[in-house]
Design an enzyme around this catalytic site. Structure first.
Site, short mmCIF file in Angstrom:
data_model
loop_
_atom_site.label_atom_id
_atom_site.label_comp_id
_atom_site.label_asym_id
_atom_site.label_seq_id
_atom_site.Cartn_x
_atom_site.Cartn_y
_atom_site.Cartn_z
N TYR A 162 -3.17 0.12 9.92
CA TYR A 162 -3.25 -0.51 8.59
C TYR A 162 -1.90 -0.45 7.89
O TYR A 162 -1.40 -1.46 7.38
CB TYR A 162 -4.33 0.20 7.75
CG TYR A 162 -4.28 -0.17 6.29
CD1 TYR A 162 -4.70 -1.42 5.86
CD2 TYR A 162 -3.80 0.73 5.34
CE1 TYR A 162 -4.64 -1.77 4.51
CE2 TYR A 162 -3.74 0.40 3.99
CZ TYR A 162 -4.15 -0.86 3.59
OH TYR A 162 -4.09 -1.20 2.26
N GLU A 216 0.26 3.67 1.58
CA GLU A 216 0.22 4.12 2.96
C GLU A 216 1.47 3.71 3.74
O GLU A 216 1.80 4.31 4.76
CB GLU A 216 -1.00 3.53 3.67
CG GLU A 216 -2.32 4.09 3.19
CD GLU A 216 -2.60 5.51 3.67
OE1 GLU A 216 -2.15 5.88 4.77
OE2 GLU A 216 -3.24 6.26 2.92
N SER A 251 0.85 -1.19 0.00
CA SER A 251 0.00 0.00 0.00
C SER A 251 0.88 1.24 0.00
O SER A 251 1.93 1.25 0.66
CB SER A 251 -0.87 0.01 1.25
OG SER A 251 -1.46 1.29 1.40
P1 GDP Z 1 -6.55 6.37 2.35
O1 GDP Z 1 -5.66 7.04 1.36
O2 GDP Z 1 -6.43 4.91 2.39
O3 GDP Z 1 -6.48 6.97 3.70
O4 GDP Z 1 -8.03 6.58 1.73
P2 GDP Z 1 -9.28 7.45 2.18
O5 GDP Z 1 -10.10 7.64 0.96
O6 GDP Z 1 -9.96 6.83 3.35
O7 GDP Z 1 -8.67 8.85 2.63
C1 GDP Z 1 -7.91 9.67 1.78
C2 GDP Z 1 -7.67 11.02 2.44
O8 GDP Z 1 -8.91 11.71 2.49
C3 GDP Z 1 -7.17 10.93 3.88
O9 GDP Z 1 -6.09 11.82 4.02
C4 GDP Z 1 -8.34 11.38 4.72
O10 GDP Z 1 -7.96 12.06 5.90
C5 GDP Z 1 -9.02 12.34 3.76
N1 GDP Z 1 -10.45 12.54 4.07
C6 GDP Z 1 -11.06 13.74 4.25
N2 GDP Z 1 -12.35 13.56 4.55
C7 GDP Z 1 -12.59 12.23 4.57
C8 GDP Z 1 -13.75 11.44 4.84
O11 GDP Z 1 -14.84 11.95 5.10
N3 GDP Z 1 -13.62 10.08 4.73
C9 GDP Z 1 -12.42 9.49 4.41
N4 GDP Z 1 -12.35 8.16 4.33
N5 GDP Z 1 -11.30 10.22 4.19
C10 GDP Z 1 -11.37 11.57 4.27
#
Ligand code: GDP
Length: 347
Positions: free
Chosen positions: A172, A151, A149
């Site tokens: 994760y 991440e 990932s």
């Molecule tokens: P990630 O890259 O696996 O963390 O995928 P996500 O789609 O869950 O999140 C991507 C980014 O979007 C992260 O930096 C989150 O902090 C940001 N983010 C902002 N608002 C939201 C929200 O409402 N839901 C999620 N899941 N992420 C958010």
């Protein structure tokens, strides 16, 4: 001699067999379509759940009673159950194993860290051990793909390539960072099949509903986080290409472009002629205990060695997702208007 030649020919003509964990997920469903298209027989391991969770692969499912057409087969197993993994590998005798199963939501991994580590880190170890012991006992060769990932790079500044040190920022990411000598790919795939609580899909899902009048507000967290989002359908091709190499290795697959959540909002809402600022509200609950600010991959090695490159760019990806979620919202609207669904029901 003749029979040796026949054997060699029938081995060449035999369908290749792939085993995919996480087949019900976004990447698993695209990979399965891709492998079936290539003529593979695809076996997927699925978890028992009281609700069916096979929506993403229903369109390619063929009733097993129609045996010669049903080239995708599903079996109950779990990455937390080592004996089930070994048993299915012995039965299926795969040529290629793709480990895509995970508890993959970063924010949720802070709530259930122990489970996340068990499935993501120890689960990969269980599967690898099942593959290793199977190959030792049977003398067969099995190629193994492990999904990493982006991440894992976490706080390490971009661009992130294969040699970039890991700096995980969540349970994760830490679980994905467990290295067991297996090659990894790292990417941030998204698509219309992305889970609805990941930010890209959360936005396009809400946008479709806002456009047809089923919803007015969208609550989000940090809009300044930046990600290298690419199309999951492009990334599964890279996975397959990696297993066709003679030597196992690590690859970063990426679009090499990074966009903030705010940019995603601009492009998606703009596409439907709406202003995101009229609908988005910030809710503290969506901020993470520790954030990954900027992910942007360097995919030079995948391009050079595999000859891979992404076909779908950022704008096309956003529009593809919006189009599908608008169509979905329109179908929901029909149900709401006919009294079969509650408009308040949030995705
Ligand atoms: P990630 O890259 O696996 O963390 O995928 P996500 O789609 O869950 O999140 C991507 C980014 O979007 C992260 O930096 C989150 O902090 C940001 N983010 C902002 N608002 C939201 C929200 O409402 N839901 C999620 N899941 N992420 C958010």
């Amino acid at each position: 001699m003749a029979s040796e030649n026949n054997e060699a020919r029938s081995e060449e003509m035999r369908r290749k067999i792939a085993l995919v964990t996480g087949i019900t997920g976004q990447d698993g469903s695209y990979l399965t379509e891709f492998l079936l298209e290539k003529g593979y027989e695809v076996h997927g391991l699925i978890r028992r759940s009281s609700n069916f969770n096979t929506q993403r692969i229903n369109h390619i499912y063929i009733d097993p009673h129609n045996a010669d057409k049903a080239l995708m087969k599903l079996h109950y197993a779990d990455l937390s159950d080592a004996s089930s993994l070994r048993r299915w590998i012995d039965v299926i005798k795969p040529d290629e194993v793709y480990n895509l199963a995970a508890q993959s939501h970063v924010a949720v991994s802070f709530e259930i860290p122990d489970y996340t580590a068990d499935v993501v880190a120890t689960g990969a170890l269980r599967l690898l051990e099942a593959v290793r012991s199977h190959t030792v006992d049977s003398g067969r060769t099995v190629k193994y793909y492990q999904a990493g990932s982006s991440e894992m790079f976490g706080a390490t500044p971009p661009p992130q390539a294969e040699t970039t040190p890991f700096h995980p920022r969540s349970p994760y990411a830490a679980s994905k960072s467990l290295r067991i000598g297996t090659p990894l790919t790292t990417a941030r795939p998204t698509s219309p099949r992305r889970g609805e609580n990941f930010v890209t899909r959360k936005i396009t899902r809400a946008l479709g509903r806002i456009k047809v009048g089923l919803q007015r507000k969208l609550f989000l967290g940090n809009l300044q986080a930046s990600r290298d989002w690419g199309f999951a359908g492009d990334y599964v091709e890279a996975m397959w290409m990696m297993l066709q190499q003679d030597k196992a290795d690590d690859y970063v697959v990426a679009t090499e472009e990074s966009h903030t959540v705010e940019e995603f909002l601009e492009v998606s809402f703009g596409y439907l002629g709406l202003n995101w600022k009229d609908h988005v509200e910030i809710d503290k609950r969506y901020f993470r205990p520790s954030e990954v600010d900027n992910l942007k991959g360097d995919a030079s090695k995948a391009k050079e060695v595999l000859g891979w490159k992404p076909k779908v760019g950022f704008e096309k990806l956003v529009k593809m997702m919006v189009d599908e979620d608008l169509a979905l919202a329109k179908r929901e609207k029909v149900l709401v208007d006919a009294g079969y669904m509650d408009a308040q029901q949030q995705p």
